[in-house]
Enzyme design. Structure first.
Site, PDB file in Angstrom:
ATOM      1  CD  GLU A 151       3.532  -2.514   6.897  1.00  0.00           C
ATOM      2  OE1 GLU A 151       4.689  -2.200   6.379  1.00  0.00           O
ATOM      3  OE2 GLU A 151       2.845  -1.673   7.550  1.00  0.00           O
ATOM      4  CB  CYS A 208       5.853   1.410   7.052  1.00  0.00           C
ATOM      5  SG  CYS A 208       4.151   1.332   6.682  1.00  0.00           S
TER       6      CYS A 208
END
Length: 483
Positions: free
Chosen positions: A253, A287
């Protein structure tokens, strides 16, 4: 409060608290005061190796443990986290900087993640396949991957580890967790709770130490069958290259650059409020943080005015204080990067409508003023680099096709957001945007039951949901010839 009383400050390996083999220790710094909170044991490759070996030794027993028994342990952990929410959240705020309400919300989400995987692991079904020969029967079985390493960054120190440790333990894998060196304290407190579960020694391990040394050990040691990593795209690319030697299984990720498309049919004041909350949550150090705001050209000016008004309402301060909306940035170099992005934008013609500098009213701490920019161009660094910063650039668009083109014009593909009351526009955007997570009128779309992950250079695989379980399972095909 500048220091934090810690019951434990060591590594947790093979069911016990141990010092690193080197004896090295590391100061953990409070970003609001720049003072040391605590010192923790700081290890290296040899510590990662003994944690992997402990996890390998524990694997046969844990893999054979009934899934309902494993689930009961994780459900117990979730309940303990809820009971100890303040204990965990205070440590998180003091070492990471986010306001205490945000830290509590992350802690509760951590509990929910462990609980969800505890329940869903009971449904990791195999299947029966129709046979083509009368004397044969075909079935599939789901098999735990094995020993798993979880590596997470500093911005969500509990939740991102829960997304990795939770499915691993629930599905019969064993785990070695490495948190960011700068934010190990709340994870150490979490492992104090894990210790109370009386798991077989070696099932869950915690190592704090050199990121390069420990990652090399995870990558090169054949005991480690899978690595789940959350971090930068650059490091992710390096891991992909390194994984080829053993065909190591990876979940990655990585970075993001999330567009927000604001259509003209919305309530401008309401969407401005939602935009500001989404943008400045955890100082933009998320993020999936919104990073590029495209307002329809007929409402751009009004939207900008409202965003500036909402931004000015935000209270900046120590995350432990009452009514603080935004705490300090994580570290000095993060604050310096934010300032460099703003300076670059100003030099290239951007207008700073609010903020735009380090907060001078604090004697110490990494505080940066929430910033809104207009007249932003595509040649500015904040439009191409992942801007982990409290900086909100506002641009415009005319047509849906133009909005999709501008939004997709990035190497990243993690999250995107659409603010509209037009159902047709919402579906066209959802279908046209090249992002793994799309929030329609929702700037905080992450839940454990929905897949989390990106397209393009934002990662490989998904966390959470059933896809997040698949990452920790192998599928075995079993053909049985009958007598």
């Amino acid at each position: 409060m500048t220091s934090l009383e810690m019951k434990r400050t060591q590594l947790y390996i093979n069911g016990g608290w141990v010092e690193s083999e080197s004896g090295d220790r590391l100061d953990v710094i409070n970003p609001a005061t720049e003072e040391s909170l605590a010192t923790v044991s700081y290890g290296g490759a040899s510590d990662a190796r003994r944690a992997l070996e402990a996890a390998q030794a524990a694997l046969p027993l844990w893999r054979q443990t009934n899934v309902y028994e494993r689930a009961a342990k994780l459900k117990q952990l979730a309940d303990m986290i809820r009971e100890k929410v303040d204990y965990l959240a205070v440590a998180m705020t003091m070492e990471q900087g986010k306001p205490l309400p945000e830290a509590k919300a992350e802690t509760m989400a951590t509990a929910g993640t462990f609980e969800w995987f505890a329940e869903e692991a009971k449904r990791a079904y195999g299947r029966t396949i129709p046979h083509s020969a009368n004397h044969k029967r075909l079935i599939t079985m789901r098999h735990p991957v094995g020993v798993c390493a979880s590596v997470s960054p500093w911005n969500f120190p509990l939740l991102l580890q829960a997304r990795k440790i939770g499915p691993a333990l629930a599905l019969g894998c064993t785990s070695v967790a490495r948190p960011a060196s700068q934010t190990p304290l709340c994870m150490i407190r979490l492992f104090e709770l894990i210790e109370e579960l009386d798991l077989p020694p070696g099932v869950a391990n915690l190592v704090v130490g050199s990121p390069a040394e420990m990652m090399d050990e995870f990558m090169n040691n054949r005991i480690c069958r899978k690595i789940s990593f959350t971090g930068s795209t650059e490091i992710g690319k390096t891991l992909v290259q390194q994984s080829s030697a053993q065909l190591k299984r990876l979940s990655l990720e990585l970075g993001g650059h999330a567009p927000v498309i604001v259509f003209p049919d919305v309530d401008i004041q309401e969407v401005a409020k939602a935009s500001v909350i989404g943008k400045f949550r955890n100082n933009g150090q998320v993020c999936i943080s919104p990073t590029r705001f495209y307002a329809h050209q007929t409402i751009q000016n009004d939207y900008l005015v409202s965003c500036v008004e909402e931004t000015k309402k935000l209270k900046l301060g120590n995350g432990l204080e009452e009514d603080v909306d935004i705490g300090p940035m994580f570290e000095a170099k993060a604050m310096d990067k934010a300032d460099a992005l703003v300076s670059d934008a100003k030099t290239k013609g951007a207008s700073c409508l609010v903020g735009g500098s380090r907060a001078t009213r604090f004697e110490r701490g990494y505080f940066y003023e929430p910033t809104v920019l207009a007249d932003v161009g595509g040649d500015m660094a904040l439009m191409t680099e992942e801007p982990f910063a409290p900086v909100m650039p506002v641009l415009d668009f005319d047509t849906i096709d133009e909005a999709i083109q501008k939004a997709n014009d990035t190497k990243y593909g993690l999250a995107a957001y659409v603010l509209t009351n037009d159902l047709s526009a919402a579906f066209k955007m959802a279908e046209g945007l090249e992002f793994g997570i799309i929030g329609i009128n929702d700037t905080v779309p992450s839940v454990p039951q929905a897949p989390f992950g990106g397209m393009k250079e934002s990662g490989i695989g998904r966390e959470c949901s059933i896809e997040g379980m698949d990452a920790y399972l192998e599928t075995k095909s079993v053909s049985i010839a009958l007598n």
